[in-house]
Design an enzyme around this catalytic site. Structure first.
Site, PDB file in Angstrom:
ATOM      1  N   TYR A   1      90.659  88.012  11.513  1.00 48.78           N
ATOM      2  CA  TYR A   1      91.542  86.955  12.013  1.00 48.78           C
ATOM      3  C   TYR A   1      90.967  85.605  11.602  1.00 48.78           C
ATOM      4  O   TYR A   1      89.770  85.358  11.780  1.00 48.78           O
ATOM      5  CB  TYR A   1      91.648  87.027  13.543  1.00 48.78           C
ATOM      6  CG  TYR A   1      92.580  85.983  14.120  1.00 48.78           C
ATOM      7  CD1 TYR A   1      93.954  86.043  13.885  1.00 48.78           C
ATOM      8  CD2 TYR A   1      92.084  84.933  14.886  1.00 48.78           C
ATOM      9  CE1 TYR A   1      94.812  85.084  14.412  1.00 48.78           C
ATOM     10  CE2 TYR A   1      92.934  83.970  15.425  1.00 48.78           C
ATOM     11  CZ  TYR A   1      94.300  84.055  15.182  1.00 48.78           C
ATOM     12  OH  TYR A   1      95.146  83.101  15.704  1.00 48.78           O
TER      13      TYR A   1
ATOM     14  N   ASP B   1      83.884  82.795   7.432  1.00 46.22           N
ATOM     15  CA  ASP B   1      84.476  82.281   8.669  1.00 46.22           C
ATOM     16  C   ASP B   1      83.564  82.656   9.835  1.00 46.22           C
ATOM     17  O   ASP B   1      83.450  83.829  10.208  1.00 46.22           O
ATOM     18  CB  ASP B   1      85.876  82.890   8.836  1.00 46.22           C
ATOM     19  CG  ASP B   1      86.605  82.375  10.075  1.00 46.22           C
ATOM     20  OD1 ASP B   1      85.981  81.658  10.884  1.00 46.22           O
ATOM     21  OD2 ASP B   1      87.800  82.712  10.235  1.00 46.22           O
TER      22      ASP B   1
ATOM     23  N   LYS C   1      85.154  77.418  18.252  1.00 47.51           N
ATOM     24  CA  LYS C   1      84.693  78.015  19.516  1.00 47.51           C
ATOM     25  C   LYS C   1      83.412  77.332  20.035  1.00 47.51           C
ATOM     26  O   LYS C   1      83.510  76.260  20.599  1.00 47.51           O
ATOM     27  CB  LYS C   1      84.597  79.533  19.368  1.00 47.51           C
ATOM     28  CG  LYS C   1      86.005  80.096  19.030  1.00 47.51           C
ATOM     29  CD  LYS C   1      86.173  81.574  19.098  1.00 47.51           C
ATOM     30  CE  LYS C   1      87.637  81.948  19.033  1.00 47.51           C
ATOM     31  NZ  LYS C   1      88.101  82.490  17.781  1.00 47.51           N
TER      32      LYS C   1
HETATM   33  C1  LIG Z   1      89.404  82.153  16.936  1.00 50.68           C
HETATM   34  C2  LIG Z   1      89.263  82.301  15.462  1.00 50.68           C
HETATM   35  C3  LIG Z   1      89.946  81.468  14.554  1.00 50.68           C
HETATM   36  C4  LIG Z   1      90.995  80.491  14.999  1.00 50.68           C
HETATM   37  O1  LIG Z   1      90.480  79.489  15.805  1.00 50.68           O
HETATM   38  P1  LIG Z   1      91.513  78.654  16.753  1.00 50.68           P
HETATM   39  O2  LIG Z   1      90.640  77.589  17.326  1.00 50.68           O
HETATM   40  O3  LIG Z   1      92.006  79.648  17.766  1.00 50.68           O
HETATM   41  O4  LIG Z   1      92.583  78.138  15.883  1.00 50.68           O
HETATM   42  C5  LIG Z   1      89.662  81.580  13.213  1.00 50.68           C
HETATM   43  N1  LIG Z   1      88.747  82.466  12.768  1.00 50.68           N
HETATM   44  C6  LIG Z   1      88.077  83.296  13.603  1.00 50.68           C
HETATM   45  C7  LIG Z   1      87.080  84.245  13.046  1.00 50.68           C
HETATM   46  C8  LIG Z   1      88.329  83.250  14.973  1.00 50.68           C
HETATM   47  O5  LIG Z   1      87.699  84.108  15.785  1.00 50.68           O
END
Ligand SMILES: *Cc1c(COP(=O)(O)O)cnc(C)c1O
Length: 437
Positions: free
Chosen positions: A144, A239, A273
Site C-alpha cells: 500500500y 516506502d 506516520k
Molecule cells: C499509510 C501508508 C501510506 C499512506 O499514508 P497516508 O498518510 O495515509 O496518506 C503510504 N505508504 C505506506 C507504506 C503506508 O503504510
C-alpha cells in the site's frame, strides 16, 4: 464528561459521512459490530466516549510510537500552537525537522515535507518520472502506498481488508502505467524489465510490506531488486511511511542496509506516520540531485499550503527526539513478548497461525501456513472469520486491535508490563473463541 455512546455516534456518522468513517480502515466492515469512538488516550491506553479503557494496539495506525499524549510531545505542541498555527511562510521547526531527518537517515541528503504519506509517494513517483523521462511504475501486490490513482492496483491496507482489486474512478490509461508484480519474486522483476525496461521509471516497494499483515523481504530480494532496476536505468523508491522510525530506529532499510552491496542504495524514500508524531506530516527524501529536481530549483512541481506546518513539524521533532535507544529497546521487547504470548495462547487451543515479523513489527496470520508467505496471494489464504472472533473477544476484554486481519499490530514504547499483562489476560478466551470458528 460526555453522555455520548459509540452506537449513537455510529448512527450519526453514518448519516453525514460516507460509511461513517473518514478513512475506510476505521470501519468495522470486515469484523462486524460497533466501532469505538475514542475520547482520549494516554500512554498505551485509549478511552472511548462511554468511559471504557482499552489497551491500544492500533497506535493511530503507526504514529503513536511512544504511546499517546507523551508529556514532552504535548507541551512542545502546546507551545507551538501558542505561537500561531501556521504562516504559509517558512518557519524554524521545519528546518530543524529536515535537519534531524537528514542526520538520522542513511542515504538521504534532502527532504521535502508534505502532509500525508499519499502525497509523499505521489511526489516520489513524479520525481522518478521527471528524472528518467519514462512513464511506467512497478509496484508489488499487497503493498500500500496511499490512495493516489496510479498506486491503488492490488493494494494492501483497506483494499485488502475489503477485498477490492483496485478503485473505481481510476482511468484505464492511468492503471496501465502501473505494472503489478508478486512480491519477493526476482524472476518476475527480471521478466518485467526484460519486456518494458526502457519504459520503467521506478520500482516502488514498502521497505518491508506491512499493509497485508507483515511480509518482510526475503534474504537477498532487496539487493536483487535494486540491482535489476539500476541495471535498467530505473530508480527505486523505498516506502517507509509505515516502517520508518518504527521497524527500527532508521526504519526497515536501516536494518537491511548492511546486507546489501554498497553500490546498491534506494534512490528515494518516503516517510509518514511516526515523522508527524500524530499530526499530518510526511516526507519524501533522497539524494540531492534527485531532490533538487523539485520546484523551485527544478522542473518537477510539488507544493502544499500546509506542507511543513510548524505545529506538525514540532510534533514530529518532539517525537523523534524522544525516540531514543531505550524507547526502541522497550518497543522491541514489548513486540517480542506480545508475539510470543499470542502464539502460545493460540497454540494452546490448537488454532493454526503464523507470526510474521519485520524488525519490531509483527502481525498474526490465522490459518495453516507451513511456509512463510512471500506475498499477497499467500496471505489471502488466511482465515479472516477466525480473526474476527478473536478481535471481538479481545475488544470485549478491553484490548483494541486493528479491525482487520490484514494489518500490523501497533505496539508502542509505552506498552509496559501492566499494559502487556492486560493483553495476556485476555488472550486465552480470545483464542478459545477463534478455535470455535
Ligand atoms: C499509510 C501508508 C501510506 C499512506 O499514508 P497516508 O498518510 O495515509 O496518506 C503510504 N505508504 C505506506 C507504506 C503506508 O503504510
Amino acid at each position: 464528561m460526555t453522555h455520548l455512546t459509540n452506537a449513537e455516534l455510529e448512527t450519526r456518522a453514518g448519516r453525514v459521512i460516507p460509511g461513517g468513517v473518514n478513512s475506510p480502515v476505521r470501519a468495522f466492515a470486515s469484523v462486524g459490530g460497533t466501532p469505538r469512538y475514542f475520547a482520549s488516550g494516554r500512554g498505551p491506553y485509549v478511552t472511548d466516549v462511554e468511559g471504557r479503557e482499552y489497551v491500544d494496539l492500533v497506535g493511530a495506525w503507526g504514529p503513536a510510537l511512544l504511546g499517546h499524549a507523551l508529556p514532552e510531545v504535548v507541551s512542545a505542541v502546546q507551545e507551538a500552537v501558542g505561537r500561531g498555527l501556521g504562516f504559509g511562510a517558512s518557519a524554524p521547526a521545519e528546518v530543524e525537522l529536515a535537519e534531524l531527518l537528514v542526520a538520522k537517515l542513511p542515504d538521504v541528503d534532502k527532504v521535502r515535507l508534505v502532509s500525508t504519506g499519499t502525497e509523499a509517494t505521489m511526489t516520489a513517483i513524479r520525481i522518478a518520472r521527471g528524472a528518467t523521462d519514462r512513464p511506467l511504475i512497478i509496484k508489488f501486490a499487497g503493498h500500500y502506498h496511499g490512495h493516489s490513482d496510479g498506486l491503488l492496483a492490488a493494494a494492501g491496507s483497506g483494499l485488502a481488508t475489503l477485498a477490492l482489486p483496485g478503485s473505481a474512478g481510476v482511468t484505464a490509461e492511468t492503471a496501465a502505467q502501473t505494472i503489478v508484480l508478486p512480491y519477493n519474486d526476482v524472476l518476475a522483476l527480471e521478466q518485467a524489465f526484460a519486456e518494458h525496461g526502457s519504459q520503467i521509471a521506478a520500482v516502488i516497494t514498502e521497505a518491508a510490506a506491512a499493509n497485508m499483515g507483515v511480509v518482510a523481504p526475503l534474504p537477498g530480494f532487496t539487493a536483487s531488486m535494486l540491482e535489476i532496476a539500476h541495471r535498467h536505468g530505473a530508480l527505486v523508491i523505498t516506502d517507509e511511511v509505515l516502517t520508518g522510525f518504527r521497524a527500527g530506529p532508521t526504519g526497515y532499510w536501516g536494518l537491511e542496509r548492511d546486507q546489501v552491496p554498497a553500490e546498491q542504495r534506494p534512490d528515494l524514500f518516503t516517510f509518514g506516520k511516526v515523522v508527524g508524531g500524530g499530526l499530518p506530516l510526511a516526507a519524501v527524501a533522497g539524494r540531492a540531485e534527485l531532490m533538487d529536481l523539485l520546484a523551485p530549483t527544478g522542473p518537477v512541481y510539488q507544493g502544499g499550503t500546509l506542507s511543513g506546518n510548524p505545529v506538525a513539524a514540532t510534533a514530529g521533532l518532539a517525537t523523534l527526539r524522544a525516540a531514543d535507544d531505550a524507547a526502541y529497546s522497550r518497543l522491541g521487547a514489548a513486540s517480542d513478548a506480545l508475539a510470543a504470548e499470542v502464539s502460545a495462547a493460540l497454540s494452546a487451543v490448537g488454532v493454526a497461525h503464523r507470526v510474521q515479523r519485520a524488525g519490531t513489527l509483527f502481525s498474526v496470520l490465522f490459518g495453516d501456513f507451513p511456509e512463510a508467505p512471500r506475498g499477497y496471494v499467500e496471505v489471502q489464504r488466511q482465515n479472516t472469520a477466525q480473526y474476527g472472533a478473536f478481535f471481538h473477544a479481545m475488544l470485549d476484554a478491553g484490548v483494541s486491535l486493528p479491525p482487520s486481519a490484514y494489518e500490523t499490530w501497533f505496539v508502542s514504547a509505552a506498552h509496559d508490563a501492566a499494559a502487556l499483562d492486560r493483553v495476556v489476560q485476555a488472550l486465552p478466551e480470545a483464542a478459545r473463541r477463534a478455535a470455535t470458528v
